[in-house]
Design an enzyme around this catalytic site. Structure first.
Site, PDB file in Angstrom:
ATOM      1  N   TYR A  39       0.717  -1.231   0.170  1.00 11.52           N
ATOM      2  CA  TYR A  39       0.087   0.014   0.040  1.00 11.52           C
ATOM      3  C   TYR A  39       0.995   1.200   0.016  1.00 11.52           C
ATOM      4  CZ  TYR A  39      -4.960   0.033  -0.246  1.00 11.52           C
ATOM      5  OH  TYR A  39      -6.289  -0.282  -0.550  1.00 11.52           O
TER       6      TYR A  39
ATOM      7  N   GLU B 257      -0.298   4.713  -0.449  1.00 16.30           N
ATOM      8  CA  GLU B 257      -1.214   6.013  -0.647  1.00 16.30           C
ATOM      9  C   GLU B 257      -0.335   7.299  -0.279  1.00 16.30           C
ATOM     10  OE1 GLU B 257      -5.067   6.738   1.149  1.00 16.30           O
ATOM     11  OE2 GLU B 257      -5.420   4.537   0.524  1.00 16.30           O
TER      12      GLU B 257
ATOM     13  N   ASP C 185      -5.686  15.309 -23.720  1.00 13.30           N
ATOM     14  CA  ASP C 185      -5.874  13.739 -23.526  1.00 13.30           C
ATOM     15  C   ASP C 185      -5.169  13.178 -24.731  1.00 13.30           C
ATOM     16  OD1 ASP C 185      -6.470  11.109 -23.378  1.00 13.30           O
ATOM     17  OD2 ASP C 185      -8.752  11.213 -23.003  1.00 13.30           O
TER      18      ASP C 185
ATOM     19  N   THR D 160      -2.764   7.213 -21.567  1.00 16.87           N
ATOM     20  CA  THR D 160      -2.778   6.018 -21.185  1.00 16.87           C
ATOM     21  C   THR D 160      -1.149   5.635 -21.245  1.00 16.87           C
ATOM     22  OG1 THR D 160      -3.023   5.350 -23.375  1.00 16.87           O
ATOM     23  CG2 THR D 160      -4.929   5.348 -22.051  1.00 16.87           C
TER      24      THR D 160
ATOM     25  N   LYS E 152      -0.925   2.293 -24.700  1.00 16.44           N
ATOM     26  CA  LYS E 152      -1.556   2.337 -26.544  1.00 16.44           C
ATOM     27  C   LYS E 152       0.041   2.733 -27.276  1.00 16.44           C
ATOM     28  CE  LYS E 152      -6.163   3.677 -25.283  1.00 16.44           C
ATOM     29  NZ  LYS E 152      -7.131   4.472 -25.323  1.00 16.44           N
TER      30      LYS E 152
ATOM     31  N   ARG F 281      -0.535  -1.643 -19.040  1.00 16.51           N
ATOM     32  CA  ARG F 281      -1.860  -0.873 -19.013  1.00 16.51           C
ATOM     33  C   ARG F 281      -1.746   0.013 -17.919  1.00 16.51           C
ATOM     34  NH1 ARG F 281      -5.789  -1.798 -21.547  1.00 16.51           N
ATOM     35  NH2 ARG F 281      -4.652  -3.129 -22.716  1.00 16.51           N
TER      36      ARG F 281
HETATM   37  C1  PLP Z   1      -8.278   4.664 -24.628  1.00 17.73           C
HETATM   38  C2  PLP Z   1      -8.579   6.142 -24.007  1.00 17.73           C
HETATM   39  C3  PLP Z   1      -9.076   6.341 -22.739  1.00 17.73           C
HETATM   40  C4  PLP Z   1      -9.263   5.403 -21.807  1.00 17.73           C
HETATM   41  O1  PLP Z   1      -8.153   4.725 -21.491  1.00 17.73           O
HETATM   42  P1  PLP Z   1      -8.345   3.436 -20.377  1.00 17.73           P
HETATM   43  O2  PLP Z   1      -6.759   2.929 -20.136  1.00 17.73           O
HETATM   44  O3  PLP Z   1      -9.041   2.297 -21.173  1.00 17.73           O
HETATM   45  O4  PLP Z   1      -9.121   4.011 -19.239  1.00 17.73           O
HETATM   46  C5  PLP Z   1      -9.183   7.902 -22.467  1.00 17.73           C
HETATM   47  N1  PLP Z   1      -9.151   8.752 -23.501  1.00 17.73           N
HETATM   48  C6  PLP Z   1      -8.718   8.570 -24.762  1.00 17.73           C
HETATM   49  C7  PLP Z   1      -8.728   9.394 -25.756  1.00 17.73           C
HETATM   50  C8  PLP Z   1      -8.520   7.151 -25.116  1.00 17.73           C
HETATM   51  O5  PLP Z   1      -8.214   6.845 -26.404  1.00 17.73           O
END
Ligand code: PLP
Length: 479
Positions: free
Chosen positions: A65, A67, A242, A271, A274, A280
């Site tokens: 843990y 936090e 994002d 993320t 990707k 992940r």
């Molecule tokens: C994939 C994606 C997310 C979400 O990602 P997770 O790891 O699945 O929660 C958020 N914003 C955008 C633009 C994405 O392409």
């Protein structure tokens, strides 16, 4: 470099240990590698993390843990977690040129929640506390607290529309962001398919959002973040980007200058799994003035940090700082452009007519199909994609009219532009030989389709032949 057999030995030993407890789990893990090796994966949001990244996750860091933040934990004995969290944050800051990095978010959605609440805390809660001369929320009177809660729930967000490529977490009703914020969205110009910045400015002037969100999951072009920042400034909005999908292209310096979100945005979320090719997870980068609020992500909206995943983030970010990652990022885009070009030459229609990032959207209505029919027909033929809306989609968000294809995963496997042309041929063959099916009452179906199994089989064989020249995880032998 690790010794030649180290990776095979590590994964084989891990499976042996797991097999002794629950053999079905060991079997499923091994089967997943076999399946991934065989599939021609064009899912734009997926990739293959390195063995070092994967191995960094399977250990006793999972037991801790932690936090709080580095050096300021609510639990004792976090010195080793501090080491990996600090390393991951340092690599992230250096890689992206960011003032501050918060590497705890468990996913992209979680990173967005951290960012939204950091902005709300900074721009709504902190001024309210000041007005009430309170140090923290527990010091507010019932009446002031009630008023603050109403104010927090009454803010506005402007983001990209879903059918133009935006993400559900950018203020859409099925996601908590849509329940938190009064949302409006900007789309793309129907003629060009590109973001119309004048239109964004016009909506922003009228709507006056607290947060302007840039970024997407399914837009095949560069975005000018300098212009979006100017729009945000002109209406007093916080500019958030994002970059979940294209973080790897930012890391690899494909997107620079106006197209690099980090110097322009107040706050950037991503993320890590990707195009960035890490474990992940999620991450937030921000300007110094938001750092303190961002660091409150846990326990504000996040559960306890995942130290084993932060260890893997540190490994993957270290990999992304090496020169060969920039080469990888360039090849992702070259491959996407070769794939797009191959499809266009064969008569396919693409949203915006091409791509300058890692993905393309095929408008499959020109083949007389819905996205759902096309996705299934391609899957029958060994090609893994996902259906996706096109701007002003006539078939709605479930059936859709598009197929999204992306190259980060196949580029990791080593496929190049010549192979992309072959894949374009395979995709075009399947789509042009598939016809829309009919319902029992004779009306047209949006789901059923007809594809000669001989065609599907032939394409499947060609797809797997193509992959045999590009083994996945070549250093990992489980036999
Ligand atoms: C994939 C994606 C997310 C979400 O990602 P997770 O790891 O699945 O929660 C958020 N914003 C955008 C633009 C994405 O392409």
């Amino acid at each position: 470099m690790s010794s030649p057999n180290a990776e095979s030995t590590a994964f084989r030993s891990a499976l042996e240990v797991i097999r002794a407890v629950e053999p079905r789990v060991a079997g499923a893990i091994a089967a997943e590698l076999a399946d991934q090796r065989e599939s021609l994966k064009l899912i734009a949001s997926e990739n293959y993390a390195s063995p070092a990244t994967l191995l960094a996750m399977g250990n006793w860091f999972s037991d801790k843990y932690a936090e709080g933040t580095v050096g300021r934990r609510f639990y004792a004995g976090c010195q080793n977690v501090d080491t990996v969290e600090a390393l991951a944050a340092e690599h992230a800051r250096e890689l992206f040129g960011a003032a501050h990095a918060y590497v705890q978010p468990h996913s992209g959605i979680d990173a967005n929640l951290v960012a939204f609440w950091a902005v709300l805390a900074d721009r709504v809660e902190a001024p309210a506390l000041k007005r009430a001369q309170a140090r923290q929320v527990n010091d507010l009177t019932e009446a002031d607290w009630f008023a603050l809660r109403r104010e927090l729930g009454n803010q506005r967000m402007l983001g990209m529309s879903l059918d133009a490529g935006g993400h559900l977490t950018h203020g859409f009703r099925p996601n908590i962001s849509g329940k938190m914020f009064d949302q409006r969205s900007y789309g793309t110009d129907p003629a060009t398919g590109l973001i119309d910045y004048d239109k964004v400015a016009e909506i922003a002037r009228e709507f006056k959002p607290l947060i302007l969100v840039g970024g997407y999951s399914a837009y095949p072009r560069k975005v000018n973040f300098r212009i979006l920042r100017e729009i945000a400034d002109s209406v007093g909005a916080t500019f958030m980007v994002d970059m979940a999908h294209f973080a790897g292209l930012v890391a690899g310096k494909v997107f620079t200058g106006d197209f690099d979100p980090v110097p322009h945005a107040h706050i950037v979320t991503t993320t890590t799994h990707k195009s960035l090719r890490g474990p992940r997870g999620g991450m937030v980068l921000c300007q110094p003035e938001l750092a303190e609020q961002v660091d409150r992500g846990c326990p504000m909206v996040l559960g306890g940090p995942l130290p084993h995943v932060m260890a893997a983030k540190a490994v993957a970010l270290a990999e992304a700082r090496r020169p060969d990652f920039a080469d990888y990022a360039q090849r992702i885009v070259a491959n996407a452009q070769a794939l797009a070009e191959g499809l266009l030459q064969r008569g396919a229609r693409l949203v915006t007519g091409g791509t300058d990032n890692h993905l393309a959207i095929i408008d499959v209505t020109s083949y007389g199909l819905t996205g759902r029919q096309a996705e299934q027909a391609l899957l029958d033929s060994g090609i893994v994609t996902n259906r996706n809306s096109v701007p002003q989609d006539p078939n709605g968000a479930w059936y859709t009219s598009g197929i999204r294809i992306g190259t980060p995963a196949l580029t990791t496997r080593g496929l190049g532009t010549a192979e992309m042309d072959t894949i374009a041929e395979l995709i075009h063959t399947v789509l042009s030989q598939t016809t829309a099916g009919a319902n029992a009452d004779g009306t047209g179906s949006k789901a059923k389709y007809v594809l000669d199994p001989a065609v599907a089989d032939k394409v499947s064989r060609q797809a797997s032949e193509l992959l045999t020249g590009f083994p996945l995880y070549p250093t990992v032998d489980l036999t």
